[in-house]
Design a protein around this motif. Sequence first.
Motif, PDB file in Angstrom:
ATOM      1  N   ILE A   1      -1.539   8.290   0.957  1.00 29.60           N
ATOM      2  CA  ILE A   1      -0.184   7.971   0.491  1.00 29.60           C
ATOM      3  C   ILE A   1      -0.300   7.524  -0.966  1.00 29.60           C
ATOM      4  CG2 ILE A   1       1.947   6.679   0.916  1.00 29.60           C
ATOM      5  CD1 ILE A   1       0.949   6.148   3.751  1.00 29.60           C
ATOM      6  N   PRO A   2      -0.180   8.430  -1.918  1.00 31.75           N
ATOM      7  CA  PRO A   2      -0.439   8.095  -3.320  1.00 31.75           C
ATOM      8  C   PRO A   2       0.421   6.961  -3.861  1.00 31.75           C
ATOM      9  CG  PRO A   2      -0.410  10.462  -3.026  1.00 31.75           C
ATOM     10  CD  PRO A   2       0.039   9.866  -1.722  1.00 31.75           C
ATOM     11  N   SER A   3       1.666   6.828  -3.399  1.00 34.33           N
ATOM     12  CA  SER A   3       2.542   5.779  -3.930  1.00 34.33           C
ATOM     13  C   SER A   3       2.237   4.401  -3.357  1.00 34.33           C
ATOM     14  CB  SER A   3       4.009   6.123  -3.640  1.00 34.33           C
ATOM     15  OG  SER A   3       4.439   7.188  -4.445  1.00 34.33           O
ATOM     16  N   ALA A   4       1.469   4.337  -2.286  1.00 35.40           N
ATOM     17  CA  ALA A   4       1.166   3.059  -1.644  1.00 35.40           C
ATOM     18  C   ALA A   4      -0.074   2.419  -2.271  1.00 35.40           C
ATOM     19  CB  ALA A   4       0.963   3.270  -0.152  1.00 35.40           C
ATOM     20  N   PRO A   5      -0.248   1.112  -2.107  1.00 34.31           N
ATOM     21  CA  PRO A   5      -1.419   0.431  -2.673  1.00 34.31           C
ATOM     22  C   PRO A   5      -2.722   1.016  -2.160  1.00 34.31           C
ATOM     23  CG  PRO A   5       0.251  -1.166  -2.010  1.00 34.31           C
ATOM     24  CD  PRO A   5       0.700   0.163  -1.474  1.00 34.31           C
ATOM     25  N   ASN A   6      -3.712   1.050  -3.030  1.00 37.63           N
ATOM     26  CA  ASN A   6      -4.993   1.656  -2.679  1.00 37.63           C
ATOM     27  C   ASN A   6      -5.755   0.872  -1.623  1.00 37.63           C
ATOM     28  OD1 ASN A   6      -4.787   3.901  -4.342  1.00 37.63           O
ATOM     29  ND2 ASN A   6      -5.786   2.899  -6.076  1.00 37.63           N
ATOM     30  N   ASP A   7      -5.510  -0.438  -1.531  1.00 36.30           N
ATOM     31  CA  ASP A   7      -6.259  -1.245  -0.558  1.00 36.30           C
ATOM     32  C   ASP A   7      -5.576  -1.311   0.801  1.00 36.30           C
ATOM     33  OD1 ASP A   7      -4.149  -2.868  -1.528  1.00 36.30           O
ATOM     34  OD2 ASP A   7      -5.240  -4.692  -0.986  1.00 36.30           O
ATOM     35  N   MET A   8      -4.525  -0.571   0.978  1.00 31.06           N
ATOM     36  CA  MET A   8      -3.781  -0.613   2.237  1.00 31.06           C
ATOM     37  C   MET A   8      -4.557   0.050   3.374  1.00 31.06           C
ATOM     38  SD  MET A   8       0.131   0.671   2.920  1.00 31.06           S
ATOM     39  CE  MET A   8      -0.178   2.451   2.919  1.00 31.06           C
ATOM     40  N   PHE A   9      -4.547  -0.589   4.551  1.00 28.89           N
ATOM     41  CA  PHE A   9      -5.037   0.076   5.756  1.00 28.89           C
ATOM     42  C   PHE A   9      -3.888   0.153   6.751  1.00 28.89           C
ATOM     43  CE2 PHE A   9      -6.341  -4.377   5.966  1.00 28.89           C
ATOM     44  CZ  PHE A   9      -6.011  -4.797   7.235  1.00 28.89           C
ATOM     45  N   MET A  10      -3.957   1.146   7.660  1.00 25.05           N
ATOM     46  CA  MET A  10      -2.764   1.550   8.386  1.00 25.05           C
ATOM     47  C   MET A  10      -3.047   1.877   9.842  1.00 25.05           C
ATOM     48  SD  MET A  10      -1.648   4.312   5.466  1.00 25.05           S
ATOM     49  CE  MET A  10      -3.350   4.901   5.313  1.00 25.05           C
TER      50      MET A  10
END
Length: 355
Positions: free
Chosen positions: A297-306
């Motif tokens: 998800i390019p627009s989301a923060p890079n450190d996000m986990f899901m």
Amino acid sequence: MKKTLLLFLIFFPIISCGSSDEEKPTSNENMYFPPLTGDIWESKTISNMNWNPTAVQPLLDYLELKHSKGFIILVNGKIILENYFNGHLATTNWYWASAGKTLTSTVTGIAEQEGFLNINNKVSNYLGTGWTSLPLAKENLITNKNLLTMTSGIEDIANGDCVTPDCLTYSADAGTRWAYHNVYVKLQDVIAKATGQTYSNYFNTKLRDKIGMNGSWFVLDNNSVYASTTRSMARFGLLMLNKGKWNSEQIVNENYFNAATTTSQSINLSYGYLWWLNGKSSYHLPQSQLQLPGSIIPSAPNDMFMALGKNDQKIYVVPSKKMVVIRMGDAADNVNLALSDFDETLWQKINALYQ
């Protein structure tokens, strides 16, 4: 979401108005945890956050248009936005779909820290031989960690979600191929055998009740599925934001949490222990062996986990912003996928809240 995601659709709060610490999701205030019982959950208003109020309604309109039912944003554990749509209520349970895989991942870590199992042990140590249709030598290559990382080598397409031994057939040696497969659910059987109690009882005692969740497991189309309120999903997201700790109690140890939420193998860099990881240099999608470049998800923060589930059930955890975002509902675009371009557009609208 990158255009490449569209190739696979057949298978699978705003702008800052000031400069104080409180304006940003990265506030230094202490993490808040709601009481285990009751409806009390502290909140902060958009104005208290110094977020952009004009960005709220476009976000809510988009969520309603895209068949959402429940939506929550937490920052430091406090509710910033909580909205329900299309007849859904705060007290209504809804299924997590594959987002619930992360519950199984977490309970596996709890069982390991209590000494009931070792994720590096082979699955047949707990289930006995013959739990697949693989030759014994190949079956014995499969460890609990292979199930956590989707690297069991089990055929992922031909037999669908079936997990009876006759459906679990060989595709590759364990550890050599990443393939999204329902065989992970065998971890629940491992936990039951190792602990000597039902998986749901162990889950309820060791995780659900300790963080004040509601909900229960049920079987749907050969899948073990969890259902709860949107707030209960947010409670789990908050636990993960706090690295497995709820208030002063470490529910799952931090070493396991760190391993679960970082790249777990060298094939799909965007996958941990049943968690999806944003911001990596490449990723794979379910039922595909193609390696796609860039972040999921390019627009989301890079450190996000899901935690991502069918019909767009979402738990987004963003440590850098001390943020948890929850979305429950029907498929955003009538597509039964965990991943779609809905994620990308949604994050563009979330970013408008505070950027």
